[in-house]
Design an enzyme around this catalytic site. Structure first.
Site, PDB file in Angstrom:
ATOM      1  CG  ASP A   8      -0.402   0.226   2.527  1.00 11.52           C
ATOM      2  OD1 ASP A   8       0.835   0.375   2.625  1.00 11.52           O
ATOM      3  OD2 ASP A   8      -1.164   0.286   3.516  1.00 11.52           O
ATOM      4  CB  CYS A  65       0.618  -2.505   4.827  1.00 14.84           C
ATOM      5  SG  CYS A  65       0.444  -3.651   6.208  1.00 14.84           S
ATOM      6  CB  THR A  67       1.776  -2.813  11.006  1.00 12.50           C
ATOM      7  OG1 THR A  67       0.564  -3.210  10.335  1.00 12.50           O
ATOM      8  CG2 THR A  67       1.566  -1.468  11.683  1.00 12.50           C
ATOM      9  CG  HIS A  98       8.884 -24.843  12.379  1.00 12.48           C
ATOM     10  ND1 HIS A  98       8.963 -24.666  13.746  1.00 12.48           N
ATOM     11  CD2 HIS A  98      10.041 -25.475  12.017  1.00 12.48           C
ATOM     12  CE1 HIS A  98      10.103 -25.167  14.187  1.00 12.48           C
ATOM     13  NE2 HIS A  98      10.782 -25.654  13.161  1.00 12.48           N
ATOM     14  CG  HIS A 134       7.138 -28.934  11.108  1.00 13.10           C
ATOM     15  ND1 HIS A 134       6.747 -28.170  12.190  1.00 13.10           N
ATOM     16  CD2 HIS A 134       8.439 -29.245  11.306  1.00 13.10           C
ATOM     17  CE1 HIS A 134       7.778 -28.011  13.005  1.00 13.10           C
ATOM     18  NE2 HIS A 134       8.807 -28.656  12.502  1.00 13.10           N
TER      19      HIS A 134
END
Ligand code: RB5
Length: 153
Positions: A8, A65, A67, A98, A134
């Site tokens: 963004d 973005c 965060t 994982h 996993h």
């Protein structure tokens, strides 16, 4: 590897930097925007990139973005996507080995360009471990794509 990347307005400069990082490492990068710092809505870009990864058109995705959080919440709504918001290379590596994450999400207001480059390099270079536990756990995650969908009429 074919990598899709999108951001963004908050992640435009970091996107440019990471396109260079990935290109220099020999990857094919498809830039899905945004292309300006004009305010825009991160879910639009997250879904565009997630659809490319979920369809198999791209191998991996990088979403940026402010965060990394809005991008990861949005991308994880697309069936087949395991998007991890990470801020360090160790988490990026473990998200691959994982969790078999297929998209990495970064916060341009959280990590600097050098750490971001290390994160993306670790993400694309690390294979899924494939260990029995996993595989089982990732299988359970993917079963949630169908389990929680309302019955169609
Ligand atoms: C945009 O200001 C900001 O909210 C967005 O980039 C992101 O951080 C959301 O999770």
């Amino acid at each position: 590897m074919h990598v899709v990347i999108a951001a963004d307005h908050a992640g435009i400069q970091l996107k440019r930097d990471l396109i260079e990082t990935l290109g220099a490492a020999g990857h094919t990068v498809t830039d899905l925007g945004a292309q300006s710092e004009e305010s825009c809505d991160y879910p639009d870009y997250a879904v565009a990139a997630a659809n490319k990864v979920a369809s198999g058109e791209a191998d991996k995705g990088v979403l940026i973005c402010g965060t990394g959080i809005g991008m990861s919440i949005s991308a994880n709504k697309v069936p087949g996507i395991r998007a991890a918001a990470v801020s360090d290379p160790v988490s990026a590596k473990l998200a691959r080995s994982h969790n078999d994450a297929n998209i990495v999400c970064l916060g341009a207001r959280i990590v600097g360009p050098e750490v971001a480059a290390e994160i993306v390099q670790a993400f694309v270079a690390t294979p899924f471990s494939g260990g029995e536990r996993h595989v089982r756990r990732v299988g359970k995650i993917m079963a949630l794509d169908c389990a929680n969908r309302p019955e169609e009429v």
